[in-house]
Design a protein around this motif. Structure first.
Motif, PDB file in Angstrom:
ATOM      1  N   LEU A  69       0.848  -1.110  -0.043  1.00 38.13           N
ATOM      2  CA  LEU A  69       0.043   0.003  -0.146  1.00 38.13           C
ATOM      3  C   LEU A  69       0.867   1.254   0.059  1.00 38.13           C
ATOM      4  O   LEU A  69       1.650   1.149   0.731  1.00 38.13           O
ATOM      5  CB  LEU A  69      -0.884  -0.030   1.201  1.00 38.13           C
ATOM      6  N   VAL A  70       0.420   2.184  -0.800  1.00 40.46           N
ATOM      7  CA  VAL A  70       1.542   3.520  -0.892  1.00 40.46           C
ATOM      8  C   VAL A  70       0.436   4.503  -0.614  1.00 40.46           C
ATOM      9  O   VAL A  70      -0.586   4.774  -1.385  1.00 40.46           O
ATOM     10  CB  VAL A  70       2.047   3.265  -2.310  1.00 40.46           C
ATOM     11  N   GLY A  71       0.847   5.707  -0.092  1.00 38.75           N
ATOM     12  CA  GLY A  71      -0.007   6.892  -0.088  1.00 38.75           C
ATOM     13  C   GLY A  71      -0.857   6.955   1.152  1.00 38.75           C
ATOM     14  O   GLY A  71      -0.592   6.413   2.152  1.00 38.75           O
ATOM     15  N   LYS A  72      -1.617   8.374   1.186  1.00 44.67           N
ATOM     16  CA  LYS A  72      -2.384   8.393   2.465  1.00 44.67           C
ATOM     17  C   LYS A  72      -3.600   7.705   2.489  1.00 44.67           C
ATOM     18  O   LYS A  72      -4.008   7.380   1.471  1.00 44.67           O
ATOM     19  CB  LYS A  72      -2.565  10.022   2.360  1.00 44.67           C
ATOM     20  N   ILE A  73      -3.956   7.294   3.848  1.00 46.44           N
ATOM     21  CA  ILE A  73      -5.414   6.425   3.939  1.00 46.44           C
ATOM     22  C   ILE A  73      -6.447   7.587   3.655  1.00 46.44           C
ATOM     23  O   ILE A  73      -6.454   8.717   4.334  1.00 46.44           O
ATOM     24  CB  ILE A  73      -5.534   5.985   5.345  1.00 46.44           C
ATOM     25  N   PRO A  74      -7.382   7.186   2.718  1.00 40.72           N
ATOM     26  CA  PRO A  74      -8.211   8.132   2.222  1.00 40.72           C
ATOM     27  C   PRO A  74      -9.349   8.415   3.490  1.00 40.72           C
ATOM     28  O   PRO A  74      -9.483   7.216   4.278  1.00 40.72           O
ATOM     29  CB  PRO A  74      -9.118   7.485   1.307  1.00 40.72           C
ATOM     30  N   PRO A  75      -9.894   9.567   3.732  1.00 43.48           N
ATOM     31  CA  PRO A  75     -10.943   9.519   4.810  1.00 43.48           C
ATOM     32  C   PRO A  75     -12.036   8.984   4.368  1.00 43.48           C
ATOM     33  O   PRO A  75     -12.483   8.656   3.560  1.00 43.48           O
ATOM     34  CB  PRO A  75     -11.022  11.235   4.773  1.00 43.48           C
ATOM     35  N   ASN A  76     -12.964   8.676   5.364  1.00 43.57           N
ATOM     36  CA  ASN A  76     -14.219   8.052   5.388  1.00 43.57           C
ATOM     37  C   ASN A  76     -14.186   6.425   4.766  1.00 43.57           C
ATOM     38  O   ASN A  76     -14.901   6.014   4.108  1.00 43.57           O
ATOM     39  CB  ASN A  76     -15.213   8.891   4.735  1.00 43.57           C
ATOM     40  N   THR A  77     -12.956   5.876   5.083  1.00 42.96           N
ATOM     41  CA  THR A  77     -12.948   4.623   4.621  1.00 42.96           C
ATOM     42  C   THR A  77     -12.909   3.709   6.065  1.00 42.96           C
ATOM     43  O   THR A  77     -13.759   2.962   6.492  1.00 42.96           O
ATOM     44  CB  THR A  77     -11.485   4.424   3.809  1.00 42.96           C
ATOM     45  N   ILE A  78     -11.423   3.432   6.342  1.00 39.14           N
ATOM     46  CA  ILE A  78     -11.312   2.464   7.266  1.00 39.14           C
ATOM     47  C   ILE A  78     -11.898   3.050   8.879  1.00 39.14           C
ATOM     48  O   ILE A  78     -12.451   2.425   9.640  1.00 39.14           O
ATOM     49  CB  ILE A  78      -9.663   2.422   7.715  1.00 39.14           C
ATOM     50  N   GLY A  79     -11.980   4.264   8.764  1.00 37.90           N
ATOM     51  CA  GLY A  79     -12.587   5.008  10.013  1.00 37.90           C
ATOM     52  C   GLY A  79     -14.009   4.677  10.367  1.00 37.90           C
ATOM     53  O   GLY A  79     -14.609   5.265  11.086  1.00 37.90           O
ATOM     54  N   THR A  80     -14.724   4.351   9.168  1.00 40.08           N
ATOM     55  CA  THR A  80     -16.169   3.951   9.347  1.00 40.08           C
ATOM     56  C   THR A  80     -16.571   2.406   9.704  1.00 40.08           C
ATOM     57  O   THR A  80     -17.583   2.050  10.209  1.00 40.08           O
ATOM     58  CB  THR A  80     -17.054   4.014   7.784  1.00 40.08           C
ATOM     59  N   LEU A  81     -15.465   1.706   9.910  1.00 36.84           N
ATOM     60  CA  LEU A  81     -15.488   0.359  10.465  1.00 36.84           C
ATOM     61  C   LEU A  81     -15.517   0.536  11.926  1.00 36.84           C
ATOM     62  O   LEU A  81     -14.598  -0.040  12.698  1.00 36.84           O
ATOM     63  CB  LEU A  81     -14.419  -0.492  10.009  1.00 36.84           C
ATOM     64  N   SER A  82     -16.645   1.027  12.549  1.00 40.37           N
ATOM     65  CA  SER A  82     -16.960   1.283  14.117  1.00 40.37           C
ATOM     66  C   SER A  82     -16.606   0.070  14.786  1.00 40.37           C
ATOM     67  O   SER A  82     -16.525   0.158  15.928  1.00 40.37           O
ATOM     68  CB  SER A  82     -18.074   1.834  14.166  1.00 40.37           C
ATOM     69  N   HIS A  83     -16.813  -1.436  14.216  1.00 42.43           N
ATOM     70  CA  HIS A  83     -16.757  -2.446  15.005  1.00 42.43           C
ATOM     71  C   HIS A  83     -15.477  -2.979  15.090  1.00 42.43           C
ATOM     72  O   HIS A  83     -15.277  -4.284  15.580  1.00 42.43           O
ATOM     73  CB  HIS A  83     -17.929  -3.614  14.762  1.00 42.43           C
ATOM     74  N   LEU A  84     -14.363  -2.565  14.422  1.00 41.80           N
ATOM     75  CA  LEU A  84     -13.115  -3.235  14.003  1.00 41.80           C
ATOM     76  C   LEU A  84     -12.313  -3.113  15.449  1.00 41.80           C
ATOM     77  O   LEU A  84     -12.296  -2.350  16.244  1.00 41.80           O
ATOM     78  CB  LEU A  84     -12.227  -2.146  13.178  1.00 41.80           C
ATOM     79  N   ARG A  85     -11.863  -4.454  15.680  1.00 40.33           N
ATOM     80  CA  ARG A  85     -11.180  -4.746  17.043  1.00 40.33           C
ATOM     81  C   ARG A  85      -9.575  -4.991  16.563  1.00 40.33           C
ATOM     82  O   ARG A  85      -8.660  -4.603  17.526  1.00 40.33           O
ATOM     83  CB  ARG A  85     -11.744  -6.169  17.403  1.00 40.33           C
ATOM     84  N   THR A  86      -9.304  -5.328  15.439  1.00 39.24           N
ATOM     85  CA  THR A  86      -7.735  -5.429  14.987  1.00 39.24           C
ATOM     86  C   THR A  86      -7.643  -4.978  13.718  1.00 39.24           C
ATOM     87  O   THR A  86      -8.394  -5.226  12.729  1.00 39.24           O
ATOM     88  CB  THR A  86      -7.396  -7.024  15.003  1.00 39.24           C
ATOM     89  N   LEU A  87      -6.510  -4.097  13.771  1.00 42.19           N
ATOM     90  CA  LEU A  87      -6.137  -3.270  12.479  1.00 42.19           C
ATOM     91  C   LEU A  87      -4.579  -3.631  12.166  1.00 42.19           C
ATOM     92  O   LEU A  87      -3.908  -2.904  12.899  1.00 42.19           O
ATOM     93  CB  LEU A  87      -6.545  -1.778  12.493  1.00 42.19           C
ATOM     94  N   SER A  88      -4.266  -4.048  11.291  1.00 37.71           N
ATOM     95  CA  SER A  88      -2.782  -4.248  10.879  1.00 37.71           C
ATOM     96  C   SER A  88      -2.579  -3.797   9.224  1.00 37.71           C
ATOM     97  O   SER A  88      -2.987  -4.371   8.502  1.00 37.71           O
ATOM     98  CB  SER A  88      -2.280  -5.771  10.789  1.00 37.71           C
ATOM     99  N   LEU A  89      -1.763  -2.646   9.311  1.00 44.14           N
ATOM    100  CA  LEU A  89      -1.446  -2.165   8.027  1.00 44.14           C
ATOM    101  C   LEU A  89       0.190  -1.987   7.857  1.00 44.14           C
ATOM    102  O   LEU A  89       0.923  -1.053   7.477  1.00 44.14           O
ATOM    103  CB  LEU A  89      -1.705  -0.630   7.752  1.00 44.14           C
ATOM    104  N   ARG A  90       0.956  -2.815   8.831  1.00 43.41           N
ATOM    105  CA  ARG A  90       2.363  -2.682   9.013  1.00 43.41           C
ATOM    106  C   ARG A  90       3.057  -3.154   7.653  1.00 43.41           C
ATOM    107  O   ARG A  90       2.325  -3.742   6.806  1.00 43.41           O
ATOM    108  CB  ARG A  90       2.862  -3.744  10.157  1.00 43.41           C
TER     109      ARG A  90
END
Length: 663
Positions: A96-117
């Motif tokens: 993945l290259v670039g900035k995280i677009p707004p209103n994408t991952i931030g809408t997953l309100s039930h997310l418990r684990t996020l790995s973008l390493r």
């Protein structure tokens, strides 16, 4: 005087109940409809958000999610038990290259684990990440994120790793709000200013090394090692060298000329003390040099061999030591975990070294470990023993085996080769092996392995071996019930494992007990296995399923006899019914099918290799058994396992008709 009598009330209770039921029924239906609509709407919104995210960033083709597929089936996406919300999003090393677009991952309100390493994501953390109130594990290490520390509002966080980025500014005191933290890794960033005093009792892993921090280290961090703070030039205090804030007294320039030529008694005493301190310092430096030399000599010695999980043979033990998988790997060998193209994992050897390990079992080719990585990924690591192949031979065979892709074959995901250690990485399958399910405790609490499940496992395993033979041109070489791993998916009963590894071992290092009871009579060395010897081993496996007996002398109660000869001896005496597992007696109308499968098995274990059918013929015979098709898709005659992924039919081999049971 006439007494007036009240008329008894009419019995209206049933009508009243019916009326209430009629009243509440629409409310219940409306509530259920509203709830269903809300769940569907939420999942649709999450689907659109992730589609927007992946479409706006360059990414690995493995993560090109198909919008026509269900979101919960996408690679890297995990939903909750009801498939109503995304709870885990893992995209490690996804390019993945670039900035995280707004209103994408931030809408997953039930997310418990996020790995973008291990990507190349830049910019700050989007403000809508504040919606991720359910987040427990956040892995953003090894990117190019920047900005100030934005995570103080994530009060439910348990693990936070943002190391290897460009975060800057001060570490805020509000980190104390994260009272559930166990891991806080901030090293290799550009944080500056003093280190705030944290009072998070649950914190067990902490690192702020290689930043620009200054000042004194708060006492609350005294339990962490020097390595957690090193690389901050202006940071001092336990466990680093103590802070020296005293300055020399000002020089009194009003001294007279005569006094300047004269050394007072105090100065002489000071010189003496100073000389003593200098001498002590020189001695200390000498001791440190000697100690360092000794440490260097020790580090040049070969590392200790791979330790058994929990330091023993206890299969339930755990270990979090890096020595668990490092074995004979030297520093020059690190980061040489080789993944195959199209794989689903993005961890590296260092991640594997940190994984907790549990011994699953010790088999004929080595020890298998269940390894749980920091972010929750679970794999199986097999430490091979007695490998005689050279590095070139090993890598060449791994490249061949890594190309095997079939639903009835456990895929090989990665391998590691060093002088003293050879590891392979496979998918973890939580269900048991056929051996455990078939030969487990047969006490009162046992759930018998029914006939439908047995025939389904047999057919799945046959398709897997046929794929290896026809498409992969690979001899399995170690077919046995412990290498048949069961799946939880009802349409894919089983998959074969440990295929093609027999060629890595020399004849001397491959004792016959590697395939005890399954070995074809013409095979004197396991590495000399052939397609026909695989068919023999599979025939023994079928007999094992039919009889419920392990193919060794102890289970047969007769010295010097193997399972095929025992079956022949029983059939010869016309006691065919005595052959079958007693747990199958309870099932009705399966006698004909059992006899048919017994015929196929006896054809496979013919002592003459040329009289054995090819594996694709075995699959066809099993599919053509007189068996009514069931709703669970047990028979799938149109699914020819001898066809490759491109649908072509390979050259056919000589087809043998099934023989009768009578010897």
């Amino acid at each position: 005087m006439a007494i007036s009598r009240r008329k008894p009330p009419k019995e209206t209770t049933p009508l009243l109940v019916a009326s209430k039921t009629t009243t509440f029924l629409p409310i219940i239906v409306f509530s259920l409809f509203t709830l269903l609509h809300r769940v569907t709407s939420d999942l649709t919104q999450q689907t659109q958000a992730l589609q927007t995210f992946i479409s706006k960033l360059p990414h690995d083709s493995r993560y090109s999610w198909n919008p026509s597929e269900f979101i919960c089936d996408w690679r890297g996406v995990t939903c909750d038990a009801t498939n109503s919300s995304v709870i885990r999003l893992r995209l490690p090393a996804a390019r993945l290259v670039g900035k995280i677009p707004p209103n994408t991952i931030g809408t997953l309100s039930h997310l418990r684990t996020l790995s973008l390493r291990s990507n190349a994501l830049t910019g700050g953390i989007p403000s809508d990440f504040s919606n991720l109130l359910s987040l427990r594990n956040l892995y953003l290490q090894n990117n190019v994120f920047s900005g100030e520390f934005p995570f103080a509002e994530f009060t439910g966080l348990e693990r936070l790793d943002i190391s290897g980025n460009r975060f800057s500014g001060e570490i805020p005191l509000s980190v104390n709000n994260l009272q559930n933290l166990t891991n806080l890794l901030l090293h290799n960033n550009e944080f500056s200013g003093p280190l705030p005093s944290l009072h998070v009792d649950s914190l067990v892993d902490f690192n702020v090394s290689s930043n620009k921090l200054d000042g004194s280290i708060p006492t609350s961090f005294s339990k962490f090692p020097v390595s957690a703070f090193s690389g901050n030039i202006n940071l001092c205090g336990n466990p680093l060298p103590s802070c020296n804030n005293t300055s020399p007294p000002p020089i009194n320039r009003r001294d007279s000329k005569s006094e300047s030529n004269k050394l007072p008694t105090g100065a002489i005493a000071g010189i003496a003390v100073g000389s003593a301190l200098i001498l002590a310092l020189l001695l200390l430096i000498l001791l440190l040099c000697l100690r360092r030399k000794k440490t260097t000599q020790q580090s040049k010695q070969p590392p200790k061999p791979l330790a058994t999980a929990a330091g023993g043979s206890n299969a339930g033990g755990n270990s979090s030591s890096k020595d668990e998988f490092s074995g004979g790997a030297t520093e020059g060998d690190k980061n040489k975990l080789v993944f195959f193209e199209g794989g689903i994992y993005g961890f590296d050897l260092e991640d594997l070294l940190r994984a907790s390990a549990e011994v699953l079992g010790k088999g004929s080719i080595g020890t298998a470990y269940k390894a749980v990585l920091e972010e929750g990924t679970t794999v199986v690591v097999k430490r091979l023993k007695d490998v005689a192949a050279t590095k070139k031979e090993f890598e060449s065979q791994m490249e061949v085996l890594g190309k095997m892709e079939n639903e009835n074959v456990v895929p090989l995901r990665a391998y590691y080769y060093s002088k003293d250690e050879k590891l392979i990485v496979l998918d973890y399958m939580p269900a048991a092996s056929l051996s455990a399910l078939l030969h487990g405790s047969r006490g009162s609490g046992r759930t018998p392995l029914d006939w439908d499940r047995r025939i389904g496992i047999a057919l799945s395993a046959a398709r897997g071996v046929a794929y290896l033979h026809v498409v992969g041109r690979v001899v399995h070489g170690n077919i046995k019930s412990s290498n048949i791993l069961l799946r939880q998916d009802a349409h894919r009963d089983a998959s074969v494992s440990d295929f093609g590894l027999h060629t890595l071992f020399s004849g001397l290092s491959s004792p016959n007990n590697r395939v005890t009871g399954y070995r074809a009579p013409e095979v004197l060395e396991p590495r000399k296995a052939t397609f026909k010897s695989d068919v023999y081993s599979f025939g023994v496996l079928l007999l094992e399923l039919l009889t419920g007996k392990a193919p060794n002398q102890a289970s047969l109660g007769e010295e010097g006899i193997d399972l095929p000869r025992w079956v022949q001896s029983v059939v010869r005496e016309e006691w065919t019914a005595e052959v079958f597992d007693v747990e199958l007696v309870r099932y009705q109308n399966i006698e004909e099918e059992m006899v048919q499968l017994l015929q196929i098995a006896m054809a496979c274990v013919s002592t003459v290799p040329d009289q054995r059918p090819a594996m694709q013929e075995v699959v066809r015979m099993m599919e053509d058994m007189n068996r009514a098709e069931t709703d669970d898709g047990l028979r799938q005659s149109s699914d020819d396992p001898s066809k490759g992924s491109d649908g072509h039919t390979p050259p056919t081999e000589t087809r043998n008709s099934p023989i009768t049971v009578t010897p």
